[in-house]
Each structure stands twice: as C-alpha cells, then as structure tokens.
Design a protein around this motif. Structure first.
Motif, short mmCIF file in Angstrom:
data_model
loop_
_atom_site.label_atom_id
_atom_site.label_comp_id
_atom_site.label_asym_id
_atom_site.label_seq_id
_atom_site.Cartn_x
_atom_site.Cartn_y
_atom_site.Cartn_z
N LYS A 1 0.83 -1.21 0.00
CA LYS A 1 0.00 0.00 0.00
C LYS A 1 0.86 1.26 0.00
N GLN A 2 2.07 1.16 0.54
CA GLN A 2 2.96 2.32 0.52
C GLN A 2 3.36 2.69 -0.91
N THR A 3 3.23 1.76 -1.85
CA THR A 3 3.59 2.05 -3.24
C THR A 3 2.47 2.73 -4.02
N GLN A 4 1.28 2.80 -3.45
CA GLN A 4 0.16 3.46 -4.14
C GLN A 4 0.45 4.95 -4.27
N HIS A 5 0.22 5.50 -5.43
CA HIS A 5 0.61 6.88 -5.71
C HIS A 5 0.00 7.87 -4.74
N PRO B 1 9.62 13.62 -8.53
CA PRO B 1 8.56 13.13 -7.62
C PRO B 1 8.92 11.86 -6.84
N ASP B 2 10.10 11.28 -7.11
CA ASP B 2 10.50 10.04 -6.42
C ASP B 2 10.79 10.34 -4.95
N PRO B 3 10.01 9.80 -4.01
CA PRO B 3 10.20 10.14 -2.59
C PRO B 3 11.44 9.54 -1.96
N THR C 1 8.34 -1.09 -6.04
CA THR C 1 8.33 -0.21 -7.21
C THR C 1 7.20 0.80 -7.10
N LEU C 2 7.54 2.05 -7.34
CA LEU C 2 6.58 3.14 -7.30
C LEU C 2 6.23 3.54 -8.73
N ALA C 3 4.97 3.40 -9.09
CA ALA C 3 4.52 3.70 -10.45
C ALA C 3 3.85 5.07 -10.48
N TYR D 1 9.75 3.97 -10.46
CA TYR D 1 10.92 4.11 -9.60
C TYR D 1 11.08 2.79 -8.85
N THR D 2 12.10 2.03 -9.21
CA THR D 2 12.28 0.70 -8.64
C THR D 2 13.20 0.75 -7.43
N HIS D 3 12.71 0.20 -6.34
CA HIS D 3 13.47 0.18 -5.10
C HIS D 3 13.30 -1.18 -4.42
N ASP D 4 14.08 -1.40 -3.40
CA ASP D 4 13.99 -2.60 -2.57
C ASP D 4 14.66 -2.26 -1.25
#
Length: 635
Positions: free
Chosen positions: A262-266, A285-287, A322-324, A331-334
C-alpha cells in the motif's frame, strides 16, 4: 540482554548554546538578515521616492512598510497600524506553512509581497520619527534577545548540573524502575481482547490494495498522513507476530506484505512532488531520491521488521518495491536501495541526521532510519551501521540536545532554528523506544529525566503532562500521547508507567467492541497502531528483534481463514508446534515446515506431511482451543 543497573550515562557538560553546525547556520542566517537590513536602510536613506523608501522599511521588518504612516491618533494611522499587525501575522503564518509543508518559498515571498504591497500604497511622505521608532524597536528586540539567551544559558547550565546529580542518585533505584521481566523463552499468548484489537489493523491491511477504507484522510504533509498510519499499523503487526505468533504464516504475513504494498500506491507518496518542488526547488517526484527520511527510513524499518518477524526476504528482491507514477515512470526500489539511500543521506548531511519535510530534521525520524539499517545488518550479516554509529551519536548529543537535557523535536537544517519542546511528554517519550536499539544508554538516561514529569510528589500519575491533541488526527484526545508513552515504557521495562498509561487511555478513550473488532472512538488510526505496538512490547523486545532476530524454523501454521480463525499464539516446539486458536466449529488447519512424508499428531489427529512438508487437517474448535503438533512417537 539488559544493560547493567549501574549504567547511567550523564548529560554532557553544557558549554555553549548551540552545536558547531547549528551555530554556523544561525550565523549565516543573521548575516543574511544584515544584508537585508543593509539593503532596506539604503532604500530608506538614499532613495528619493517615497514608495522606494517604504519598500526599504518593508525589507527591514516583515510588514514594516505599513508602519510608514501608522499612528494611534488618526483613522488612517490606525488602519496602517492594523495593516502592519496583519502583515506580521501573515508572515508568522507563512512560517507555519514552511514548517507544516516544507514550503521554503512561503516566508521570503510573504516578506517580499508585504514590502511591495506597502510600497504600492500612496499616503504621503514617510515620517522621520517613524523610521527612528522602527530602528529603536529593532535595537531593543536585539538587546532583549541577547539578555534572554544569556539568562537561559546560565539557567540551563545550572539545570544540567542538577539533572546529572539526579541521574547519579538513581543508581540504586534502577532495578525498581525498570522492573519488567524479559519475555525470552516464554511462549507468549494474546488474550481474546488483544486479538480483537489486532483485528483493527488486520481489517485495514487485508482489504484490496487500492482501497483505504478505515484510514483517516486529513492531510498528507504532517502526522495525519496515510503513510504514517500504514507504518505504525505494520510495526504493530510485526511486533505482534514476533512475540506471539512467530510460527504462523497465513494472514499475519499477508497483512505485513499488504501494508508495504500500500505504501507504493501513488496517493500515499504523491505529496513528495509538491514538497520537493517548493522545498528543494526540484521537480523529481520520487520520494526516495533525496533526503526524505519520513518515507525512506520509515518504509525501510517496515521492511526490516517484516523480515525480522517472519524470516522472509521478499522485499530484498531487486525492484520488489516499485513506485509507479501516473506519467508511466517507474521508480524501482527494494530494501537494499532504501538502506543505501539512508547511508548516503546520513553522510551527506552536515548534521549527520536526515531531513524529513525538506529542511526539517527530526531526531525521532532519524532513530527510526538508524534502526532500519541496524536491522538490515543483523539480517544480512553486514556492518553498515558501524561506520555511522559514532558520528550519529555525537551529532545527536551535540546538535539536538537542548540546554535542559531534552532532545528537541525538530530543527531547520538551513537556518539552525529549532522548534520549542511542545506537545507534552510524548515527543520526549517516544524517541526512547527507537533509541533503545540505537543507543540504549541514552534511551535510559532520557527516560529517567522524563519520568520525573509523570508522577507528582505523592506518586499520583500526572495526566495533564500529556498533550490533549491526538498526533494522528489533530482531534482532542490524549490517545496518541498515552499510547506512545506506554510503548516506550514497555520497551524499557517500566511497568508502573506502562500500567498508568494504559489505564488512563481506557478511562479517557474507552474501548468499543463492534463486530468482533475493538477500537477507540476518539483515537486516531495512528494511535491505534502505536497502542498495538505497546501491547506487543516487552522489555528490550524491539532492540532484540533489531539486533538478533530469532530464526524462523520448524512447523508453522498456514492457510487459516481470516477472521474465522484467530491465532492467539503459535510457537515452535522443537520439531513440533504449540498454538492457541479462537474459533467455533470445524475448520481446516494448514501446516508447513514439516519433514517430508513424516507422520505427526495434531492433538489426537494423525496426519502425514506431503513431499513439500505441508499438511492439512480438520480440527473442531470451541472458543479458546490449544493445538499441539508433534512428530508421531515424539514427546
């Protein structure tokens, strides 16, 4: 593992008002104002046009241009005086906007706009007496500030000596204050009441990914933001999993994964586009890309606690988080990329602490980020935090400890100015929870100093010491303050404060049971999450989970239908499993982690694991039911 009872770290000597970094920032700010003052003075005494001279007065003081024609004798003069007061109020509001949203443009633009607005008014020549009054007022304010700071410094030095004497005198009382026992080796079990409180978090977590029913949607810039509700509900579920149900997968794992996804939801991270634009003057916009520990650090700890409580490494997979963006950019993260970003930002910051909203540095947020790196180290057998620990601790003490031995709530990274310690005991208490993992001796010291405010001379609990505003929804309730203080008390082992907070919470915000779920009407979602953490707490429980997460091995419960079957306890028992379930009727129970093709007894039911070590069987349940799974022929 506990600290020795005699280990009380004193407050460092108070030898200067500000740390070196803070002092440099304040000197720079003062120099900038002197430039502004010089420019305004030049306009006042060199310019020939009245509008330019009034503009100069507006540069000297926010709203000061309106004083050019102010007096208390004429209607026009009173109007200008009121306009000046309104301008100063507007500037004060712009400072609040700067603090609340990170909008660093608001104060200078307001100041400049007021100067231009005053200059545009045409009411005749500027009076020389008015100019003299403005400068005299500035001189008086400067002298008063110097006197106040000198007096505060002297008083704080005296208080620092008193506090250290107090701490030294507490050596013999430590065992009485931190009296809670350890939970190590104990198969802890939730009560039905506790399970019903857990359901508050599970119901919100286990809904469809793009739905946020039951969450509070007030603002996305401050403490009511949805991301914080997700964080602390997830922390509560993770701590509950680790203490009560380490041998249960099922909906507990699913809930933690869902709260991370849910944290990945815009809608959760869209705030950063604005904050980064008006706070850093950047359009990214990438946090995660720039100092933003309120997202990066908090989510990193969410991932760390998920792994520590479940033994799973889902979010260590490259690109798993991943943040879309609606534009199509991804924005791909891990977990590793978040930790690396935290490390970079710590070392890049002059304070060695990372800003949250652009420019504002919170010690609490930074202890959360530090805990995340420490947990990552423990899980991946690395030593990343070891290279940062000493500098972090030094700067925390040198730059963020005020004269009265309290960690300041937050500080402006660009100006060095700090907010006063408002909010009652909660902003002083809650950092002790996370600090117990990062620097346990400092957590204990700060707690002992804070504890004096919680009880009066006859030992009565001081409820008025708790702020009556709920941090999570800005409503009138002490729920968040009681919950956060109870959380720190549980971690440090102060059972007296824990009980007092929970009792006060129940008295002022009574529990309500509806459809099998317990909630508190006045309490925010954030407060519910923090209370869940507190109820899952045990002495040094968080620290031990961060430093040495227990291995997850042996049989595990899996596949139970939520909320039909509630798991109050699930612990590995050698090659077997002991659990406590709440339900009525016959239910299918799933098991994993068994030895392939091995026979087992589940209570008196014979089962055989398949080739993958899994099994399913039907079990009649009647309220609270104990389950013991053991190898057939074993004890």
């Amino acid at each position: 593992m506990h600290l020795p009872h005699t280990n009380i770290t004193p407050l460092p000597p108070y030898e200067r008002l500000f740390g070196p970094v803070t002092r440099a920032r304040i000197v720079r700010l003062f120099a900038l104002y002197l430039v502004l003052l010089g420019a305004g003075t030049a306009f006042l005494f060199v310019a020939q046009q009245d509008s330019l001279r009034i503009f100069g007065m507006g540069l000297v003081l926010p709203g000061g241009g309106f004083l050019a024609h102010a007096d208390i004798c004429t209607q026009n003069g009173i109007g200008h005086l009121l306009a000046a007061l309104a301008g100063m109020t507007a500037f004060g509001m712009s400072l609040l906007v700067w603090f609340g949203t990170g909008n660093i443009l608001a104060p200078p633009l307001t100041w400049l706009g007021l100067a231009i607005g005053a200059a545009a008014m045409r009411h005749g020549a500027l009076r020389p007496s008015t100019i003299g009054m403005v400068y005299a007022g500035l001189a008086v304010a400067l002298v008063a500030l110097a006197i106040a700071m000198s007096a505060r410094f002297a008083f704080a030095r005296r208080q620092r000596r008193i506090d250290n004497a107090y701490l030294a005198g507490q050596t013999g009382q430590i065992g009485l204050i931190f009296d809670a026992g350890s939970d190590a080796g104990h198969a802890a079990e939730m009560s039905l009441d506790h399970l019903q409180r857990l359901r508050f978090a599970l119901d919100r977590a286990l809904q469809p990914l793009d739905q946020f029913n039951g969450f509070e949607k007030i603002d996305q810039f401050q403490t009511a933001a949805i991301r914080y509700q997700l964080n602390f509900l997830a922390y509560g579920v993770a701590l509950t999993q680790a203490r009560f149900t380490p041998a249960f997968r099922g909906y507990m794992h699913a809930a933690q994964i869902a709260l991370l996804d849910k944290q990945t939801q815009h809608q959760v991270w869209s705030y950063w586009a604005l904050e980064n634009l008006w706070g850093n003057l950047q359009a990214d916009p990438d946090p995660v890309a720039r100092e933003n520990i309120m997202y990066t650090g908090f989510v990193a700890l969410q991932m760390a606690l998920f792994s520590a409580s479940t033994g799973r490494r889902d979010f260590s997979e490259a690109g798993r988080f991943t943040l879309a963006h609606p534009s199509g950019t991804r924005y791909t993260h891990d977990a590793l990329s978040l930790v690396r970003r935290l490390e970079h930002e710590y070392t890049a910051s002059p304070y060695y602490l990372i800003a949250c909203e652009p420019n504002w540095v919170y010690p609490l947020c930074n202890t959360i980020g530090a805990s995340a790196i420490m947990a990552f180290d423990a899980q991946h057998r690395e030593q990343r935090w070891a290279t940062h620990a000493e500098d972090f601790r030094h700067n925390l003490e040198a730059e963020f400890l005020d004269g009265f031995g309290r960690y300041i709530p937050c500080k402006s990274a660009r100006t060095g100015l700090a907010l006063p310690a408002i909010g009652g005991v909660m902003p002083l208490a809650m950092p002790c929870f996370f600090l117990n993992a990062v620097a346990p001796d400092l957590a204990r010291r700060q707690w002992l100093l804070l504890r004096r405010q919680l009880f009066d001379r006859i030992g009565a609990f001081r409820r008025r010491a708790f702020w009556p505003i709920d941090t999570g929804n800005y409503g009138f309730s002490r729920a968040s303050a009681y919950s956060a203080t109870a959380l720190a008390a549980a971690e440090l082992g102060d059972s007296a404060v824990y009980r007092a907070c929970i009792e006060a919470l129940e008295t002022e915000c009574p529990s309500v049971l509806k459809d099998g779920v317990i909630h508190r009407r006045k309490a925010s979602v954030w407060a519910h999450g923090v209370e869940l953490m507190a109820r899952a707490g045990a002495r040094d429980g968080f620290r031990q989970l961060i430093e040495a997460p227990p291995p997850v091995a042996g049989p595990q419960l899996d596949g139970l239908a939520y909320p039909d079957v509630l798991v109050a306890s699930a612990h590995a028992d050698g090659d077997g499993l002991r659990a406590v379930l709440y339900a009525d009727g016959v239910h299918v129970i799933g098991l994993t982690g068994l030895r392939a093709h091995a026979p087992y007894l589940a209570n008196d039911i014979a089962i055989t694991a398949d080739a993958g070590g899994a099994a399913h069987f039907k079990l009649p349940l009647a309220g609270r039911t104990s389950l013991h799974v053991r190898p057939q022929g074993g004890g």
